[in-house]
Design an enzyme around this catalytic site. Structure first.
Site, PDB file in Angstrom:
ATOM      1  N   SER A   1       0.916  -1.222   0.072  1.00  0.00           N
ATOM      2  CA  SER A   1      -0.029  -0.043  -0.086  1.00  0.00           C
ATOM      3  C   SER A   1       1.031   1.338   0.051  1.00  0.00           C
ATOM      4  CB  SER A   1      -0.878  -0.206   1.277  1.00  0.00           C
ATOM      5  OG  SER A   1      -1.980   0.773   1.084  1.00  0.00           O
TER       6      SER A   1
ATOM      7  N   HIS B   1      -7.086  -6.027   0.222  1.00  0.00           N
ATOM      8  CA  HIS B   1      -6.064  -5.297   0.345  1.00  0.00           C
ATOM      9  C   HIS B   1      -5.264  -5.673   1.342  1.00  0.00           C
ATOM     10  CE1 HIS B   1      -3.874  -1.330  -0.198  1.00  0.00           C
ATOM     11  NE2 HIS B   1      -4.008  -1.281   1.215  1.00  0.00           N
TER      12      HIS B   1
END
Ligand code: GTR
Length: 405
Positions: free
Chosen positions: A244, A385
């Site tokens: 990320s 994610h």
């Protein structure tokens, strides 16, 4: 664009033209590695330093390493574990330090040092491992909610130290907050490593030149400096990885520091591997509003004006060439635009082909959980994610190939 208007429908992606990676002002194209390395690559690096992630600071005048602990019987006897404080200082006596956790397989010897993975962590070194005697880190960020015993080991699947060690790799990590705390405003710089390098008095001036992502990436390079002094680690075979915002960071570290021989970004999305011009999921405007300290002031000109960009993220990825690159996405992580990540990786191939290497030589995205394993690698993991053991499975295979294990 507000968060409510976020595009998640391919049919709504605006039409756009990607700037040519190899194109020159006079209409011709870069045709040799020499021209790439002497002209085009420096031009692209300058774009990112001036308009996206800021300057790459010089090495600190003073740098030394303090071993805080060593365990010869870590991970049930399979690893040596070290906690090392990396001290950085200026000639005027300003100092900043952060702690690196390092696992080395017991099989490593000075004659046969092992390759190494390095990445930053979000919560603190103590969250990355199931060994409860690892010192807490992450104190750089006062609001860090993981500075407690409950947080110990809560990120273990993101790190997979045991399996990494079994496969013959060392693995190192530093909490990103200890390099620059991730406060969502410019005050973060006052508490960051930048304070030993520059005056942080005038924050608007700092914002013109530096970013938190830039400092985190630079911190990874200082971690690698430290690994160079470890006799059981072969720092010439180093992979950098990140999830990320820390995947944006690993890409920027790889772009600036050519000692990173395999550069991995997991779900790095907007500002990472995803193309800005698609405006799918998170956009330049959304990200720079929420996280002003991640981008230099000049980046603001592209808020809602991606059409003005004379670059896009295939440029960032091309800076890794000819070293190995891996971009990873996740099926449920639409905010990070998996298709935009795939396309940027694909278009970065132009730089790899200059070196006689292969890019991603197909137009269609691979199926979920299929690995494209080459000089430019890609996979789309099923799920959310995150960075998971399924992601790592690909990274180990890449490491085995690139580091000729
Ligand atoms: C989100 C941000 C993303 C990504 C993510 C993370 O809030 O919008 O760009 O960086 O944080 O780092 O977890």
């Amino acid at each position: 664009m507000s968060k409510k208007e976020v595009i998640y429908d391919e049919a709504l992606v605006p039409s756009y033209q990607l700037p040519s990676l190899l194109g020159k002002g006079d209409g011709s194209s870069v045709a040799s590695t020499g021209e790439w390395l002497s002209t085009r690559r420096p031009e692209i690096l300058a774009i990112y330093r001036e308009r996206v992630f800021g300057k790459w600071p010089h090495r600190p005048q003073i740098q030394w390493y303090e071993t805080l602990s060593v365990r010869e019987d870590a991970l049930d006897g399979e690893a040596i574990r070290k906690e090392i404080r990396i001290h950085l200082g200026s000639a005027e006596g300003k100092t900043h330090s952060f702690d690196m956790l390092l696992y080395i397989p017991k099989t490593a010897t000075p004659e046969h040092p092992v390759p190494v993975f390095i990445g930053l962590n979000f919560r603190g070194n103590h969250a990355t491992t199931d060994e409860r005697d690892v010192a807490m880190t992450g104190f750089g960020y006062e609001k860090n909610q993981y500075l407690n015993d409950e947080a110990r080991g809560n990120s273990v699947p993101r790190w997979c130290f045991r399996e990494t060690i079994r496969r013959g790799y060392a693995s190192a990590t530093i909490c990103y907050h200890d390099i620059c705390p991730d406060y969502n405003d410019l005050s973060c710089f006052r508490h960051s490593v930048l304070s030993i390098l520059e005056s942080t008095e005038d924050l608007s001036l700092v914002h013109r030149n530096y970013t938190a992502i830039g400092l985190w990436a630079w911190g990874l390079s200082r971690g690698l400096d430290c690994l160079e002094s470890e006799v059981l680690v072969d720092s010439s075979r180093c992979a950098v990885h990140g999830l990320s915002r820390l995947g944006k960071t690993s890409l920027w570290a790889g772009a600036n520091d050519e000692r990173f021989k395999l550069v991995i970004s997991t779900d790095s999305g907007c500002g990472g591997a995803a193309l800005f011009k698609r405006c799918f999921g998170e956009t330049a405007e959304i990200i720079s509003t929420a996280f002003p300290h991640w981008f230099v002031e000049a980046f603001a000109q592209y808020r809602g004006r991606e059409d003005l960009m004379d670059f896009d993220q295939h440029f960032l990825l091309s800076l890794i060439a000819p070293r190995a690159l891996c971009v990873a996405s996740a099926t449920e992580d639409l905010w990070a635009d998996p298709r935009g990540e795939f396309l940027a990786a694909k278009h970065a191939g132009d730089a790899y082909r200059l070196f006689g290497l292969s890019g991603i030589e197909r137009d269609d995205m691979p199926a979920a959980d299929e690995w494209l394993t080459g000089d430019v690698s890609y996979h789309l993991r099923t799920g959310k994610h995150d960075q998971t053991p399924e992601d790592w499975a690909h990274y180990w295979v890449l490491g085995d190939r690139i580091f000729q294990k």
